[in-house]
Enzyme design. Structure first.
Site: not given
Length: 273
Positions: A2-3
């Site tokens: 995840p960013e």
DNA sequence: CACGAGACCTGTTCGC
DNA sequence: TGCGAACAGGTCTCGT
């Protein structure tokens, strides 16, 4: 994995803003650590003893960290490449790569699942001990075009690795960096101190726009990791090698920069100038 | 200081 | 079909 947009989506889900139950107000009854190395700090015995009985006051995000304000401590989670969180009934079966589970009142369980085991958890009296090294939060008000330009002028590094450096700007990962550079029309190898004032402003705008878009679409879901997002259907260049650039139609190119796959349009993102 | 390589890990996909 | 190589959203550390 995840960013920033994916972590933001997870944080709002855990706050109960997307339909399901929320964490705030619940008390952590017990911790189960299934993979010891997932816990960065403190040692497992102290962690289990300390976290039991602490209520969750609020769930937030700083860069790619999930920030749980407990009482009196703080819990930080970083999902790294393959981490994911489930908030589910405590009676639900455990999943193959669950690494850390927290039992909450109301018969709920927060499960930290992480196939690649890169993710980490910290239980801290002061979250700044970990968060203090992070650069500016790109969607915050104090991240300004002038501030970005000023910082760009102070280094000769290439844009792609620079934007991935969490001490320079915090929250961008491989997807959103490629997308932002394409939107800004800047080559991944451009030297930071070669940008004009207006190019820096364009980059500033592209970074914010791409992240806001990601959040609006609940993040990006790729392969078997992370679910629920839609942003992967709107990539401009990321993982679109050989496909037409949405702006000019030229074939998207993939190279490797700083050991990371890097996608760009050779027509819209020129090296020079 | 800046960069590259290697480490940490498992799972999926691709090419032969 | 099978098998190895390449690849994957991240970050840290070490050597040059």
């Amino acid at each position: 994995m995840p960013e920033l947009p994916e972590v933001e989506t997870i944080a709002s889900t855990l706050r109960g803003e997307r339909g399901g139950p929320g964490l705030p107000g619940r008390v952590i009854q017990r911790a189960h650590l299934l993979w010891p190395r997932t816990l960065a700090e403190p040692a497992p015995a102290e962690f289990a003893a300390r976290i039991a009985g602490q209520p969750v006051r609020q769930v937030g995000r700083r860069a790619k960290y999930l920030v749980f304000q407990l009482e009196p401590d703080w819990l930080l989670l970083h999902l790294r490449m393959s981490g994911d969180l489930r908030l589910e009934p405590a009676s639900a079966p455990l999943q193959p790569h669950d690494r850390l589970c927290l039992e909450l009142d109301g018969s709920l369980r927060l499960a930290f699942n992480d196939a690649r085991k890169f993710g980490r958890a910290w239980l801290l009296a002061d979250p700044q001990a970990v968060l203090c090294r992070l650069g500016p939060e790109p969607l915050a008000e104090d991240f300004t075009p002038a501030g970005l330009h000023h910082k760009l002028m102070q280094t000769r590094r290439q844009l792609k690795p620079l934007l991935l450096d969490q001490t320079f700007i915090a929250g961008l990962g491989n997807i959103y960096t490629d997308e932002a550079l394409h939107m800004a029309g800047l080559h991944p190898l451009r030297r930071a101190d070669s940008l004009s004032t207006s190019e820096a402003e364009t980059l500033w705008h592209a970074i914010r726009s791409v992240l806001a878009d990601g959040i609006r679409r609940n993040g990006a879901s790729i392969d078997w990791v992370y679910r629920g997002g839609d942003f992967q259907n709107h990539f401009r260049v990321y993982q679109r090698t050989g496909q037409p650039c949405p702006v000019c139609g030229a074939a998207v190119v993939r190279t490797v920069v700083g050991q990371r796959g890097t996608h760009y349009c050779p027509q819209c993102q020129k090296t020079g100038s």
